[in-house]
Design a protein around this motif. Structure first.
Motif, PDB file in Angstrom:
ATOM      1  N   VAL A   1       0.853  -1.193   0.000  1.00  7.41           N
ATOM      2  CA  VAL A   1       0.000   0.000   0.000  1.00  7.41           C
ATOM      3  C   VAL A   1       0.883   1.235   0.000  1.00  7.41           C
ATOM      4  O   VAL A   1       1.643   1.467   0.932  1.00  7.41           O
ATOM      5  N   TYR A   2       0.794   2.005  -1.083  1.00 10.79           N
ATOM      6  CA  TYR A   2       1.549   3.248  -1.192  1.00 10.79           C
ATOM      7  C   TYR A   2       0.717   4.423  -0.690  1.00 10.79           C
ATOM      8  O   TYR A   2       1.265   5.409  -0.236  1.00 10.79           O
ATOM      9  N   MET A   3      -0.598   4.306  -0.823  1.00 12.15           N
ATOM     10  CA  MET A   3      -1.513   5.325  -0.313  1.00 12.15           C
ATOM     11  C   MET A   3      -2.797   4.612   0.082  1.00 12.15           C
ATOM     12  O   MET A   3      -3.340   3.830  -0.699  1.00 12.15           O
ATOM     13  N   PRO A   4      -3.293   4.859   1.290  1.00 14.91           N
ATOM     14  CA  PRO A   4      -4.529   4.183   1.700  1.00 14.91           C
ATOM     15  C   PRO A   4      -5.740   4.760   0.977  1.00 14.91           C
ATOM     16  O   PRO A   4      -5.728   5.919   0.563  1.00 14.91           O
ATOM     17  N   PRO A   5      -6.793   3.974   0.824  1.00 18.42           N
ATOM     18  CA  PRO A   5      -8.024   4.514   0.243  1.00 18.42           C
ATOM     19  C   PRO A   5      -8.726   5.395   1.279  1.00 18.42           C
ATOM     20  O   PRO A   5      -8.759   5.072   2.459  1.00 18.42           O
TER      21      PRO A   5
END
Length: 145
Positions: free
Chosen positions: A118-122
């Motif tokens: 995960v590079y950016m969470p939703p």
């Protein structure tokens, strides 16, 4: 100890302090990564249908809210003022157009995952559509080419 040795020791000490200080700042850069609530009660509601173009572009109230929302939810990775320190993309360089709006909202809603990492969470389900578009409205104000 002569003057040169004292100077070299001083420089080494300063460099070590700067390096260790940098490590401490990096370790704490993400801080509390729990998304923070954004009060959008003063904005025009956008409804259930997700928009693909920013309806708040140039709206002073949305920009005000977006500034605060960015600092609370995005700056820990994308940097204060959207000036990235290299952890995540520098959002000042996002073009201001409908195509980039659609790209932006998709990334914020669904996050970014590559090879299972995960590079950016939703943020969908945590931040409202109004909050996300307010952040985009604010980003337009710090845009650089």
């Amino acid at each position: 100890m002569n003057h040169m040795e004292t100077t070299i020791r001083t420089i080494r000490s300063l460099l070590a302090a700067a390096f260790l200080g940098g490590l401490a700042a990096t370790a704490q850069a993400h801080g509390d990564v729990t998304p923070q609530a954004v009060d959008v009660s003063t904005l025009k509601p956008l409804g259930e249908q997700w928009l693909t173009e920013n309806p708040y572009r140039g709206d002073k109230e949305a920009i005000r809210i977006g500034d605060s929302a960015f600092n609370q939810n995005c700056a820990r990775c994308h940097g204060l003022g959207a000036v990235s320190g290299g952890i995540a993309p520098d959002l000042r360089y996002l073009p201001i157009d409908a195509e980039t709006d659609e790209y932006f909202i998709g990334r914020v809603r669904h996050g970014v995952t590559r090879n299972g990492a995960v590079y950016m969470p939703p943020f969908e389900g945590t931040l409202s559509q109004e909050a996300m578009w307010a952040i985009r409205a604010w980003l337009d104000t710090v845009h650089e080419k």
